[in-house]
Motif scaffolding. Structure first.
Motif, short mmCIF file in Angstrom:
data_model
loop_
_atom_site.label_atom_id
_atom_site.label_comp_id
_atom_site.label_asym_id
_atom_site.label_seq_id
_atom_site.Cartn_x
_atom_site.Cartn_y
_atom_site.Cartn_z
N GLY A 3 -12.84 5.01 1.54
CA GLY A 3 -12.44 5.65 0.29
C GLY A 3 -11.17 5.05 -0.28
O GLY A 3 -11.08 4.77 -1.49
N ALA A 4 -10.17 4.83 0.57
CA ALA A 4 -8.89 4.28 0.11
C ALA A 4 -9.07 2.88 -0.45
O ALA A 4 -8.39 2.50 -1.42
CB ALA A 4 -7.89 4.25 1.26
N PHE A 5 -9.99 2.10 0.12
CA PHE A 5 -10.21 0.73 -0.33
C PHE A 5 -11.22 0.62 -1.47
O PHE A 5 -11.34 -0.43 -2.09
CB PHE A 5 -10.72 -0.13 0.83
CG PHE A 5 -9.70 -0.40 1.91
CD1 PHE A 5 -8.34 -0.31 1.66
CD2 PHE A 5 -10.11 -0.75 3.19
CE1 PHE A 5 -7.40 -0.56 2.65
CE2 PHE A 5 -9.19 -1.01 4.19
CZ PHE A 5 -7.83 -0.91 3.92
N CYS A 38 -11.76 1.04 9.56
CA CYS A 38 -11.43 2.26 10.27
C CYS A 38 -10.63 1.88 11.52
O CYS A 38 -10.65 0.73 11.96
CB CYS A 38 -12.67 3.09 10.62
SG CYS A 38 -13.80 2.33 11.79
N ALA A 68 1.06 5.68 -0.89
CA ALA A 68 0.22 6.86 -0.66
C ALA A 68 -0.84 7.00 -1.76
O ALA A 68 -1.88 7.61 -1.54
CB ALA A 68 1.09 8.12 -0.62
N ASP A 69 -0.58 6.40 -2.93
CA ASP A 69 -1.51 6.50 -4.05
C ASP A 69 -2.44 5.31 -4.18
O ASP A 69 -3.28 5.27 -5.09
CB ASP A 69 -0.73 6.69 -5.36
CG ASP A 69 0.08 7.97 -5.36
OD1 ASP A 69 -0.42 8.98 -4.82
OD2 ASP A 69 1.21 7.95 -5.88
N GLY A 70 -2.29 4.32 -3.30
CA GLY A 70 -3.17 3.17 -3.36
C GLY A 70 -2.40 1.86 -3.45
O GLY A 70 -1.19 1.81 -3.22
N HIS A 109 -11.00 4.10 6.11
CA HIS A 109 -10.36 3.65 4.87
C HIS A 109 -11.34 3.26 3.77
O HIS A 109 -10.93 2.69 2.76
CB HIS A 109 -9.46 2.44 5.17
CG HIS A 109 -8.20 2.78 5.89
ND1 HIS A 109 -7.54 1.89 6.72
CD2 HIS A 109 -7.46 3.93 5.90
CE1 HIS A 109 -6.46 2.46 7.20
NE2 HIS A 109 -6.38 3.69 6.73
N LEU A 117 -3.66 -0.59 6.79
CA LEU A 117 -4.01 -0.80 5.39
C LEU A 117 -3.75 -2.24 4.98
O LEU A 117 -4.54 -2.87 4.29
CB LEU A 117 -3.22 0.16 4.49
CG LEU A 117 -3.58 1.64 4.59
CD1 LEU A 117 -2.48 2.50 3.97
CD2 LEU A 117 -4.92 1.91 3.91
N THR A 157 -5.54 0.50 -10.09
CA THR A 157 -6.57 1.53 -10.01
C THR A 157 -7.92 0.90 -10.30
O THR A 157 -8.02 -0.14 -10.97
CB THR A 157 -6.30 2.65 -11.04
OG1 THR A 157 -6.16 2.07 -12.35
CG2 THR A 157 -5.02 3.41 -10.71
N TRP A 204 0.84 -1.20 0.00
CA TRP A 204 0.00 0.00 0.00
C TRP A 204 0.87 1.25 0.00
O TRP A 204 1.68 1.45 0.91
CB TRP A 204 -0.94 -0.01 1.20
CG TRP A 204 -2.09 -0.95 0.98
CD1 TRP A 204 -2.14 -2.27 1.27
CD2 TRP A 204 -3.34 -0.63 0.36
NE1 TRP A 204 -3.33 -2.82 0.87
CE2 TRP A 204 -4.09 -1.83 0.31
CE3 TRP A 204 -3.89 0.55 -0.15
CZ2 TRP A 204 -5.38 -1.88 -0.22
CZ3 TRP A 204 -5.16 0.50 -0.68
CH2 TRP A 204 -5.89 -0.70 -0.72
#
Length: 290
Positions: free
Chosen positions: A208-210, A127, A14-16, A206, A121, A30, A12
Motif C-alpha cells: 500500500g505504501a509503495f 514486506c 510518514a506521508d509517503g 509495504h 522503505l 503522490t 520516505w
C-alpha cells in the motif's frame, strides 16, 4: 531553461515519498502526479561530496553512477559506515530484520533501532519482520549466522527487485510466507548471540505504501541522465529509491539516485528523452530459502 536545482535524493516520510533538494526544499510525491524535469544543454554531473562536505574539486562523475561521488569522496563517505562494516563501537541498539522483495528474494540486514522501518522503505522491501535487537556486534554476528547457516544473502541488486514488482502475489499472506518460514528457522538456530533478544514474527507489508497493487509491468529503467535530456511521466508507484513513471512508451523506472549531482529544472515537454534500458528476465534469483 528555468533556474536549476540540485536533488539530494528520495526520502520516505510518514506521508509517503518526498524528493529533497539542496537548501532544504522538498517536493511531496503522490500517485498521479506529473514528474517532469530536464538537464540543461552542456551541463555536467558533479560529485555530491561526503558526509555533509562539498567535494573540494567539484569532480565530474559518470551519469550511470548511483552514488554520484568521486573516488576520494566515496572513500571518505564509507570511512564511518555501518554498512561498510567500518564502525564497531556504535553504542546504539540495532535491529536485525528479514526483508522480502519478491518470490525467492529474501535478505537479512541490520538497522539502528532508532530509525524504525525507514531503512526498509529505502530499500524497497515489499514486506519485512524484525528478527532480533541488541548491540551492533551481536547484530552483525546474527547477520553472518543467517548467511552461513541458512544461505540468506545480505544484498539483493536493485535491478532484480524492479523486474518483479508487477508480478507479486496479490494476497498479503502469500507475500509474508517466505519471511515467516525463515523467521521460524532463524530463531531456532543454536548459535544465537546471547546479547541479542529475539523478536516475535510481525509482518509489515509495504504494498500500500509503495502503490504496488495493480502496478503495470515496467518496460525498462532509465540508464542515466544526460545533458539536454528530459524525464517526464505520471507517477504510478514508488519503492525504495525508484519512481515508476507512466510514459507514452509504457511504465519506466527512474532510480532517483541518478538525479543527484545534476542541476535540474522543471520541464514542460511530455516526452522521455534520456536513455532507457529494456528489462530482461531477472537473473541470479534464489532458487529457494534453504
Amino acid at each position: 531553461m528555468a533556474q536549476a536545482w540540485k536533488c539530494a535524493g528520495l526520502r520516505w516520510s510518514a506521508d509517503g515519498p518526498v524528493l529533497v533538494w539542496d537548501g532544504g526544499r522538498r517536493s511531496a510525491l503522490t500517485w498521479g502526479k506529473r514528474v517532469a524535469f530536464g538537464v540543461a544543454e552542456g551541463a555536467v554531473r558533479t560529485c555530491v561530496g561526503a558526509r555533509g562536505h562539498a567535494c573540494p574539486v567539484s569532480a565530474v562523475v559518470p551519469g550511470r553512477s548511483t552514488g554520484a561521488r568521486c573516488e576520494e569522496c566515496a572513500r571518505l563517505d564509507r570511512a564511518h559506515s555501518v554498512a561498510a562494516d567500518t564502525i564497531a563501537d556504535d553504542p546504539r541498539p540495532y535491529h536485525v530484520y528479514l526483508a522480502w522483495f519478491g518470490p525467492g528474494m529474501v535478505k537479512v540486514g541490520i538497522t539502528a533501532q532508532e530509525r524504525g522501518s525507514a531503512r526498509l522503505l529505502e530499500q524497497g522491501a515489499v514486506c519485512f519482520s524484525w528478527l532480533g535487537v541488541g548491540p551492533l556486534m551481536a547484530a552483525r554476528r546474527t547477520e553472518e549466522l543467517l548467511r552461513a547457516a541458512l544461505r540468506v544473502p545480505d544484498r539483493i541488486p536493485y535491478a532484480e527487485k524492479r523486474v518483479v514488482r508487477a508480478a507479486l502475489p496479490e494476497a498479503a499472506a502469500d507475500r509474508a510466507r517466505e519471511v515467516a518460514e525463515l523467521h521460524e528457522r532463524a530463531v531456532a538456530l543454536p548459535m544465537w548471540p546471547e546479547s541479542l533478544a529475539r523478536e516475535p514474527l510481525e509482518i509489515v507489508d509495504h504494498v500500500g505504501a509503495f502503490g504496488l497493487a495493480g502496478l503495470p509491468v515496467a518496460v525498462g529503467d532509465v540508464g542515466e541522465l544526460v545533458a539536454g535530456g528530459v524525464v517526464s511521466g505520471e507517477l504510478v508507484a514508488a519503492a525504495g529509491p525508484d519512481l515508476h513513471l507512466s510514459t507514452g512508451d509504457g511504465v519506466v523506472v527512474l532510480d532517483t539516485r541518478l538525479m543527484t549531482g545534476w542541476g535540474l529544472a522543471p520541464a514542460k515537454g511530455g516526452e522521455l528523452t534520456v536513455p532507457v534500458r529494456q528489462f530482461k528476465e531477472p537473473t541470479g534469483v534464489q532458487d529457494g530459502l534453504f
